[in-house]
Design an enzyme around this catalytic site. Structure first.
Site, PDB file in Angstrom:
ATOM      1  N   HIS A 166     -24.162  49.817  43.087  1.00  0.00           N
ATOM      2  CA  HIS A 166     -23.672  49.815  44.469  1.00  0.00           C
ATOM      3  C   HIS A 166     -23.182  48.431  44.844  1.00  0.00           C
ATOM      4  CE1 HIS A 166     -23.592  51.822  48.507  1.00  0.00           C
ATOM      5  NE2 HIS A 166     -23.364  50.554  48.836  1.00  0.00           N
ATOM      6  N   CYS A 167     -21.860  48.300  44.952  1.00  0.00           N
ATOM      7  CA  CYS A 167     -21.240  47.054  45.418  1.00  0.00           C
ATOM      8  C   CYS A 167     -19.843  47.400  45.908  1.00  0.00           C
ATOM      9  CB  CYS A 167     -21.207  46.006  44.313  1.00  0.00           C
ATOM     10  SG  CYS A 167     -20.352  46.583  42.848  1.00  0.00           S
ATOM     11  N   ASP A 178     -25.492  45.701  46.460  1.00  0.00           N
ATOM     12  CA  ASP A 178     -24.722  45.847  47.701  1.00  0.00           C
ATOM     13  C   ASP A 178     -23.839  44.634  47.983  1.00  0.00           C
ATOM     14  OD1 ASP A 178     -23.868  47.266  49.940  1.00  0.00           O
ATOM     15  OD2 ASP A 178     -25.435  46.451  51.233  1.00  0.00           O
ATOM     16  N   ASN A 193     -21.603  43.844  56.822  1.00  0.00           N
ATOM     17  CA  ASN A 193     -22.269  44.227  58.072  1.00  0.00           C
ATOM     18  C   ASN A 193     -23.777  44.001  58.017  1.00  0.00           C
ATOM     19  OD1 ASN A 193     -19.881  45.293  59.450  1.00  0.00           O
ATOM     20  ND2 ASN A 193     -19.973  46.949  57.947  1.00  0.00           N
TER      21      ASN A 193
END
Length: 278
Positions: A13-14, A231, A236
């Site tokens: 997840h990135c 991530d 955000n």
């Protein structure tokens, strides 16, 4: 934890942002990154930690134009895969094209700051069309509603992956009703969980000791359907931007055995994202 990650370890997840002169941000984007996060920076980061494989998740700042993600995959087609953002009315021909380019699923956001949510009946209709491609759905959502969303989507024909430990509040503890609800969802073999985002659910900050027990429990109890990612570049983010080296080091705390790390970092991603098939 050993000094090196297992062979074939995956950052599942990135994101990539821009560069904006080549891949402009969407005019109606709900957020615009202050700085670009191009593929070269992602490659360098993963390579420095021994993360051979990677899953690039399309960001809402680029909207439905998946070009930046597709470009990042194309440079490393054997070891990089993508998750798209798509309208539910996307043409079957485009789905097949994206599959050939290395995409393996579609992400849907149920966070207010990322825009209006897609109706579940439309997502289920799309799920029936992506099933022949062996794709999956990925859900990023407000914990107040995401359990109901996943329960509905799991009635469809494809796996459902929950992002970032469901974005729950780690300070409420392991016995909180929300986490128990997530565990009940995971009793369904079609439901997966990303143990990324300890930094997002923690109320204590690094090394996220209040969040570690959640990830560790998920690895211990649902070890064949958990995935890890850092991530990057942490879009955000409400708190201090995490130290990616520390996030890698913490893998040893949430997956303390060799077998757990092999499943989390290698075997599970290989099964879900079909590495090596291009």
């Amino acid at each position: 934890m050993e000094k090196t990650l297992p062979e074939g370890a995956c950052n599942a997840h990135c994101h990539v942002f821009g560069p904006r002169d080549r891949f402009p941000y969407a005019p109606d984007a709900t957020f615009i990154p202050e700085t670009d996060a191009p593929k070269q920076a992602l490659y360098a980061l993963n390579d420095s930690f021994g993360l051979q494989r990677c899953v690039v998740v399309q960001s809402s700042c680029h909207g439905f134009d998946n070009s930046a993600t597709e470009d990042a995959i194309a440079t490393r087609p054997r070891d990089y895969r993508g998750i798209a953002l798509l309208p539910t009315a996307v043409a079957d021909a485009e789905l097949r094209r994206l599959d050939a380019a290395g995409f393996r699923g579609v992400r849907f956001n149920f966070m207010k700051h990322l825009g209006a949510a897609t109706p579940l009946d439309e997502i289920l209709a799309l799920a029936r069309r992506i099933a022949p491609l062996n794709w999956h759905l990925q859900v990023h959502g407000d914990p107040a509603i995401v359990t109901a969303v996943v329960q509905t989507l799991a009635t469809g024909p494809v796996p459902v992956v929950i992002d970032h430990i469901g974005r729950l509040d780690a300070s409420a503890g392991l016995h909180q009703p929300l986490f128990q609800a997530f565990c009940r969802l995971l009793d369904n073999p079609k439901v997966w969980m990303k143990v990324s985002g300890m930094d997002r659910i923690s109320k204590r900050g690094p090394p996220y000791e209040d969040a570690q027990p959640f990830a560790r429990h998920l690895v211990e109890s649902f070890g064949d359907r958990v995935l890890w990612g850092n991530d990057w570049p942490h879009p955000n983010h409400a708190g201090p931007i995490p130290d990616d080296a520390q996030l890698v080091q913490l893998i040893g705390r949430i997956a303390p055995t060799v077998a757990q790390r092999q499943a989390l970092l290698v075997d599970n991603p290989a099964r879900l994202y079909r590495f090596g098939d291009l």
